[in-house]
Design a protein around this motif. Sequence first.
Motif, short mmCIF file in Angstrom:
data_model
loop_
_atom_site.label_atom_id
_atom_site.label_comp_id
_atom_site.label_asym_id
_atom_site.label_seq_id
_atom_site.Cartn_x
_atom_site.Cartn_y
_atom_site.Cartn_z
N VAL A 44 1.14 -0.97 0.07
CA VAL A 44 0.37 0.15 -0.27
C VAL A 44 0.56 1.64 -0.05
O VAL A 44 1.59 0.91 0.76
CB VAL A 44 -1.04 0.30 0.55
N ASN A 45 0.20 1.95 -0.45
CA ASN A 45 1.37 3.74 -0.54
C ASN A 45 0.54 4.69 -0.88
O ASN A 45 -0.99 4.57 -0.78
CB ASN A 45 2.07 3.23 -1.92
N PHE A 87 -2.51 0.98 -4.32
CA PHE A 87 -1.88 -0.29 -4.52
C PHE A 87 -0.72 -0.66 -4.84
O PHE A 87 -0.65 0.48 -6.19
CB PHE A 87 -2.79 -0.70 -4.22
N SER A 88 0.09 -1.28 -4.70
CA SER A 88 1.19 -2.15 -6.34
C SER A 88 1.22 -3.47 -6.00
O SER A 88 1.41 -3.80 -4.65
CB SER A 88 2.78 -0.85 -5.75
N VAL A 89 1.84 -4.03 -6.51
CA VAL A 89 1.89 -5.32 -6.92
C VAL A 89 3.62 -5.40 -7.79
O VAL A 89 3.11 -4.45 -8.64
CB VAL A 89 0.90 -6.05 -7.56
N LEU A 189 9.76 -1.53 3.12
CA LEU A 189 9.39 0.20 3.19
C LEU A 189 10.25 0.96 1.82
O LEU A 189 11.40 0.36 2.25
CB LEU A 189 10.38 0.65 4.27
N GLU A 190 9.14 1.04 0.82
CA GLU A 190 10.11 2.15 -0.34
C GLU A 190 10.07 3.68 -0.36
O GLU A 190 8.76 3.73 0.04
CB GLU A 190 9.32 0.98 -1.56
N VAL A 222 4.42 0.85 1.91
CA VAL A 222 5.12 -0.83 3.17
C VAL A 222 4.10 -1.63 2.34
O VAL A 222 2.69 -1.51 1.77
CB VAL A 222 3.90 0.18 4.48
N GLY A 223 4.70 -3.06 2.13
CA GLY A 223 4.21 -4.19 1.77
C GLY A 223 5.36 -5.06 2.42
O GLY A 223 5.88 -5.05 2.88
#
Length: 397
Positions: A44-45, A87-89, A189-190, A222-223
């Motif tokens: 999630v971002n 969100f990202s995958v 953590l990006e 964060v993911g």
Amino acid sequence: MKKLFLMLAVASLSMSAMAQEDPTEKYSVSTNSFWSNWFIQANVNWNSFYVGGHDNYLSSPFGKFPLGTDKDALAGTYSNHPTSLGFSVAVGKWFTPGLGLRTKANGLWIGKAFDGDMQKYVALTEQVMFNLHNLLGGYDESRIWNAIPYVGAGAYLHLGGDRSGSHGALFTAGLLNTFKLSQKVSLNLELAYLNYDKNFIEGAPVFGLRPGHRDHQLALEVGVTYNLGKGTWNKTPDVDAIKALSQGQIDALNAQLTDAQTENARLKDMLANQQKEVAQATAVATKTVTKVVAAPVSVFFNINKAKVASKKDLQNVSDLAKVAKENNSKIVVTGYADSKTGSANYNQKLSEKRANAVADELVKMGIDRNNIEIVAAGGVKTLSPISYNRRATVEIK
């Protein structure tokens, strides 16, 4: 804010260069198979947009309006949500401990963004990743924290609002930090930066913006990362260690061959002087040769190769070939491959190639090809470590 972002990036890179002091041994690794070291990620971002073309060039990522504008004049027109959750995958693979590729999809739903309409878009990027800890500090399987900067490019597509269907190119860069929770799972953590082409947000003259400028996005994500299959790296095979391990067996075999040659010479003299003991002497000679070949000679190969790794191995083969010629004996050459690398079908063919390579050397030593039996054992794991199984054995039948 641009200076702040650059300062944060430089500080993160400086921290990553200081690889953790860890007493665990760091070692060189060998290339894994294509199906190893894959991973998937879900995040999630938090996102903030910088609008290009304004008098102050960037909008504030924390306020509701571009810098230096009349908020009352823009009320109800500009976004009430300049920041938004998304969100990202991603799916990727590490080709070495320090170099990998990742395909990442970002999705974001922005409520009443820029022109009052709900905006929806997705972005797909291909990224090159560099694990600084492994590049600078060496691979360490027990390391907890890894700092991974990356760069990439891709495309975006609007799915809603008045720009639905519009698309274009983008560039991205960022810093991914992973924190190992288990052998399979890590926490992400990006910090990511995305730079869009001039068509991402067009026009918007009410903001005093100038069309044709690129737009920017800052994202904090964060993911989790999940490793698919094998997520570690094997040590590089130590050929010297292999030689040391087998040297005792080789020395013992050399001693047995010397004894056999001496005994054979004695038996020949006995046959010349005592014809009546021919049958008994022949039996003794046969028994002696059988005892000699109880321990086969090993010839080693490098991974995925059918060429003899060290010509020194052929010295022992030559001694064995001499005994076989003197006794007109047949020779069995058995090829092996390690079962951890390659498919069963591939290993079967590779073991046959290795056996034939040693058979070719025996022919050069004067052995009749008809007296050589080839056996392909395929992939095995009878020896440890697994790399020791990349060999062929030679023995008198």
